[in-house]
Structure formats: structure tokens, C-alpha cells
Motif scaffolding. Structure first.
Motif: not given
Length: 382
Positions: A104-115
Motif C-alpha cells: 500500500y505505501e508504495a502504491c498510494f505514494a505513486l497514486v498521490t504523486r500522479a493525482r
């Protein structure tokens, strides 16, 4: 990303508690010996979380997240060849690296970076699907292990990671990074407003402590779920049903948050979810007299944990701001991951010394303390 998250969580995280009794039976290891490997994996997961957040901030998400699938599948296959406790620990240390790179931490960081501010809806959608990871792992591992042995279960899990998680993560991570590249660069004044150390930023300590308390309670209850239910007189099909309900209940909690949308402030919602964890622990304490209350525990525990997982990244953004979000989210998550890593061993010590009743009382108190910690969080003005 949604499908990839449910399969990687099922394979490299939930497969451990799903098969722990199989390893104890075959190798003669004690519960403390086996759980030590899981603790080591989560400690490494926690240590690397802030670093991985910085790598994602720098644009390396499309490389690090697929690497998690490769490492995770390799670790699962290596576990099938293990014949000693030391090798088991080495393998699961490597699995901790895979967890840090791909969960989750990696996935959420990438999603938040993009959106950025629009990330909440995407995170909610991902966690809705990923909430079924435990529901997938427990019955699937159990059924395959019963028919063909635990090694076959791990082969199936590894195949799921390589055939499902890896390609979907490659596609999703590249697409998200492309979206991030299209975003305007943050203004220099915002970067200057970020303190030199994230750890000294107002609101960091209350957030980190609050979510760590909730993680401690959840980790103790989930890692000791079946023996704890047995000690409370909940056995057989009722215990299995209760364990299976935790995953769907997470989805229900997250669907509720999706319905509320942006109108739900993340910090108060996290506090309500922590109170829900307390209610669940009280219900399992009462299940000693009324075993059916274990079902209520599963619903409350799953719903509360599901909402907390969803609210943590959005609370980090609200309190600490968007700039350098990956590093901030990783830093806030690290104490909670350490608490979750400590939980199996601490729970075993409490249960062995004072009984499972004492463990449940700790699980009642910890999220209450966490909710109180969140009272001290300021709201970021941006």
C-alpha cells in the motif's frame, strides 16, 4: 493496480498467517520462532518505507513496484525449498523488501504523486478490491495445502504474482508516472515552506503515534486470530467464518468512505474507525459467553481497519501537505509498520504470560490512545 494489489497482498503478506500452522507442524518450530520471521519481514518493510517513498517522489515507481513482484515470487518459491529456520528467516527478510516496494505505501505514494488532491477516489477504489486479499489467501492456501501440501499453495501464489500482479503493475505504474509528468511543477515557495526535517513538521508526531497505536491493536488481533478465538470458545466453522468476514468488512468500510466522498474529513473519520476497533475487541471479549459475537468482532475489526488504511494517506496530505508526499507518507507509516511488526511477538508474550483476555484488553486500549493522539493534529492550510 487494483487487481495487482489484491494478488500481491494475498501472496506475499497473508500467505504467511494462512500457512503458519503448516510450517509448525512440518518443522516442529514454535509459534515464537515462526512469527519471528514475519516480524523481521515487517520490520524491514517499515525501515524501507520512507526510502521507497523518496524513490517514488523521484520518479522510480515504474521500476520499484514491478521489482516487488519479482522479489515476492522468488521468495515464495524459495520458501518451498527451505529446510531450516535460518534459511526461512533469510527468505522472509527478502520478502520484507518486496513488501516495502509493492504494498500500500508504495502504491498510494505513486497514486498521490500522479493525482494529488484527486488521489483519494483512486486510493479508495484500489483498497476496495485489495480488501479481499485475506479472503482470497486463507481459503485458497488452506484448500490447496489440505489437498496437495503447503508447497503447492506457495507455487500457486507465486504464479498469481507473476501472471497477474507483475503485468498489471507494470502497466499501472507507467501510466501513473506519465500522469505525474504532466502535472505542473510545485511552486518554489511551497518547497521552501517544507521544514528541513519531516519529523519536526507540526502534526507529524500525533499522526505517526495515532496510526501506530491502531496498527499495534490490529496486528495483535489478526496475527493471533484463530488461537484467540479458540481461547474464547469460538471454534470450528464459526471461527473460520469470522476470519473470512474480516476482508469483506474492510470493503464495506471503504465503500462507506467512497459514498461520503470529499465531505468526510480524514482525521475525524480515522478517529471513528479507531473507536470501531475498540468495539470489535470488546465484542471478542464478550464472545467467551456468546460465541456468535465473534462475527460482530470480524465486522467491526474489518470495517475499522479498512477505513484507517484509507484515511492514513489522506490524513497525511491534509495535515502535512502535498509537497514530498511520498517521503511524508512513508515516514508516518514507519512507526505503524514497526508496531505491526512487534504485534505478533508482543501478543504472544502477553498471551503466554497473562492469557488472551489480557491481549484483548490491550487491543481495546491501544486504538483509544491512538484516537486521542489524533486530537493534536493541526490542519494544513493548503
Amino acid at each position: 493496480m487494483m487487481v495487482g494489489q489484491v494478488t500481491i497482498w494475498a501472496a506475499i503478506f497473508y500467505s504467511f498467517p494462512a500457512l503458519v500452522l503448516e510450517w509448525q507442524a512440518e518443522f516442529g518450530w514454535s509459534s515464537s520462532q515462526v512469527m519471528g520471521a514475519f516480524t523481521l519481514a515487517i520490520v524491514i518493510y517499515a525501515v524501507l518505507a520512507p526510502w521507497n517513498g523518496r524513490w517514488i517522489d523521484s520518479g522510480f515507481g515504474p521500476r520499484t513496484m514491478p521489482l516487488a513482484s519479482v522479489l515476492g515470487a522468488a521468495g515464495l518459491l524459495a520458501t518451498t525449498q527451505v529446510n531450516g529456520l535460518m534459511g526461512f528467516y533469510v527468505i522472509w527478510a527478502g520478502m520484507g523488501v518486496a513488501m516495502s516496494l509493492g504494498l500500500y505505501e508504495a502504491c498510494f505514494a505513486l497514486v498521490t504523486r500522479a493525482r494529488a488532491a484527486d488521489a483519494r477516489r483512486s486510493i479508495t477504489a484500489i483498497t476496495l478490491v485489495a480488501g479481499f486479499a485475506s479472503t482470497l489467501a486463507y481459503p485458497l492456501c488452506g484448500a490447496i495445502a489440505a489437498a496437495y501440501g503447503w508447497r503447492a499453495a506457495l507455487w500457486v501464489m507465486a504464479a498469481m504474482v507473476l501472471l497477474i500482479t507483475l503485468p498489471t503493475t507494470i502497466f499501472g505504474a507507467r501510466r501513473l508516472e506519465a500522469e505525474a509528468a504532466d502535472l505542473p511543477a510545485p511552486p518554489k515557495t511551497e518547497a521552501a515552506a517544507v521544514p528541513p526535517s519531516i519529523l519536526r513538521q507540526p502534526g507529524f508526531l500525533p499522526l505517526a503515534a495515532g496510526f501506530a497505536c491502531a496498527s499495534l491493536a490490529t496486528g495483535m488481533l489478526l496475527s493471533h486470530l484463530l488461537p484467540m478465538l479458540s481461547a474464547q470458545g469460538v471454534t470450528g466453522s464459526l471461527a473460520i467464518t469470522a476470519a473470512a468476514l474480516v476482508g469483506p468488512a474492510q470493503v464495506v468500510g471503504r465503500l462507506t468512505m467512497m459514498t461520503l466522498g470529499r465531505t468526510a474529513p480524514p482525521v475525524p473519520m480515522a478517529q471513528i474507525a479507531m473507536a470501531t476497533l475498540c468495539v470489535g475487541a470488546v465484542l471478542i471479549l464478550a464472545a467467551a459467553g456468546q460465541p456468535w459475537l465473534a462475527l460482530g468482532f470480524a465486522v467491526a475489526q474489518g470495517a475499522g481497519y479498512g477505513v484507517i488504511t484509507l484515511m492514513r494517506p489522506t490524513a497525511v496530505r491534509e495535515v502535512l501537505g502535498q509537497e514530498r508526499f511520498g517521503a511524508k507518507a512513508g515516514a508516518v507509516s514507519a512507526p505503524g509498520l514497526f508496531a505491526f511488526a512487534l504485534a505478533p511477538a508482543l501478543g504472544a508474550f502477553i498471551a503466554d504470560t497473562f492469557g488472551y483476555g489480557a491481549l484483548i484488553w490491550v487491543a481495546i486500549a491501544a486504538p483509544l490512545i491512538g484516537a486521542l493522539c489524533l486530537l493534536a493534529t493541526p490542519r494544513n492550510p493548503d
